[in-house]
Write an enzyme that holds these catalytic residues in place. Sequence first.
Site, PDB file in Angstrom:
ATOM      1  N   CYS A 142       0.825  -1.216   0.000  1.00 38.29           N
ATOM      2  CA  CYS A 142       0.000   0.000   0.000  1.00 38.29           C
ATOM      3  C   CYS A 142       0.864   1.274   0.000  1.00 38.29           C
ATOM      4  O   CYS A 142       1.531   1.543  -0.981  1.00 38.29           O
ATOM      5  CB  CYS A 142      -0.991  -0.029   1.156  1.00 38.29           C
ATOM      6  SG  CYS A 142      -2.388   1.117   0.913  1.00 38.29           S
ATOM      7  N   HIS A 235      -4.165  -4.434   0.301  1.00 38.79           N
ATOM      8  CA  HIS A 235      -3.822  -5.028   1.598  1.00 38.79           C
ATOM      9  C   HIS A 235      -4.216  -6.506   1.617  1.00 38.79           C
ATOM     10  O   HIS A 235      -5.148  -6.912   2.316  1.00 38.79           O
ATOM     11  CB  HIS A 235      -4.545  -4.292   2.728  1.00 38.79           C
ATOM     12  CG  HIS A 235      -3.926  -2.999   3.116  1.00 38.79           C
ATOM     13  ND1 HIS A 235      -2.771  -2.913   3.873  1.00 38.79           N
ATOM     14  CD2 HIS A 235      -4.295  -1.725   2.851  1.00 38.79           C
ATOM     15  CE1 HIS A 235      -2.459  -1.640   4.071  1.00 38.79           C
ATOM     16  NE2 HIS A 235      -3.362  -0.898   3.465  1.00 38.79           N
ATOM     17  N   GLU A 237      -2.865  -8.764   3.104  1.00 39.68           N
ATOM     18  CA  GLU A 237      -2.647  -9.335   4.436  1.00 39.68           C
ATOM     19  C   GLU A 237      -3.836  -9.138   5.373  1.00 39.68           C
ATOM     20  O   GLU A 237      -3.897  -9.752   6.450  1.00 39.68           O
ATOM     21  CB  GLU A 237      -1.382  -8.734   5.066  1.00 39.68           C
ATOM     22  CG  GLU A 237      -1.548  -7.369   5.724  1.00 39.68           C
ATOM     23  CD  GLU A 237      -1.606  -6.209   4.735  1.00 39.68           C
ATOM     24  OE1 GLU A 237      -1.648  -5.051   5.200  1.00 39.68           O
ATOM     25  OE2 GLU A 237      -1.585  -6.449   3.516  1.00 39.68           O
TER      26      GLU A 237
END
Length: 302
Positions: A142, A235, A237
């Site tokens: 990001c 993102h 994750e």
Amino acid sequence: MPINIPRELPAGKALKQEKIFVMDENRAKTQDIRPLNIVILNLMPEKEKTELQLLRLLGNTPLQVNITFLRMVTHESKNVSKSHLDTFYSTFDEIKDRRFDGMIITGAPIEQLEFEEVTYWEEIKEVMEWSKQHVTSVLHICWGAQAALYYHYGIEKHALPKKYFGIFPHDITDPTIKLVRGFDEIVHAPHSRHTTVSYDAVKNNSELTLLSSTEDREPFIILSNDGKHVMITGHLEYDATTLGDEYTRDCDKGLDIELPENYYPHNDVTKKPLNTWRSHTHLLFSNWLNYYVYQQTPFEWK
């Protein structure tokens, strides 16, 4: 194989409950193996959540991985205790003479600032310059991806009309590239940002390959041709609940925030969001560690 983390790191308990193979420092010393050494520059405000998210992914590969957490000394974190940082995080001065097989630079909630306005920008620049000679491959997430594109390739970020917020589909331009080996043709991923980078600027840069983007030309996965840098503008994750937590937080602050797109089933906030990106996330981290770190890093740094 396990990840090696500090013995008392809070994320360790949660990882063990999820059946992630975790090894503490004492046991790792008895292993006759050359583990990968990964340094994580964690710029996210809720550091313990990000630690758990990233360690979960790094622990799902056949490679043994030693983890070092890095923090900025020119920034004071407000959402994590000083004792946590002092116990589990290193400063750049403490690790700058070491070499690492891989590095992760996370996002940060500062993308509406110009890079030069960020209080720790000079320190970030020093770390990114250092990584050229001291790290085999760096994964940027990001804001970290935007910072890398700006610092290494001169690609500016620019403001969006409204926050790019939700779960979006992305296509894969070349499935033969090792980073996306095994991916489906369409990849869903979370985004939460106010800025973007130019699709054309990335496509026209001879040092970069745009591996994935949305139908409306939002770049998603960008790879440097030498494999040194991986830039992920979203993102991957994130947990299933993370965007919902951000939406609730912004609502509580009285901010003018729209529902995250394609997130709540039928746009009903009482319905549980589904994690539709988990498998691709694990695959991307595994591919990165295998093809761009493990198979490229020297057995002995000189």
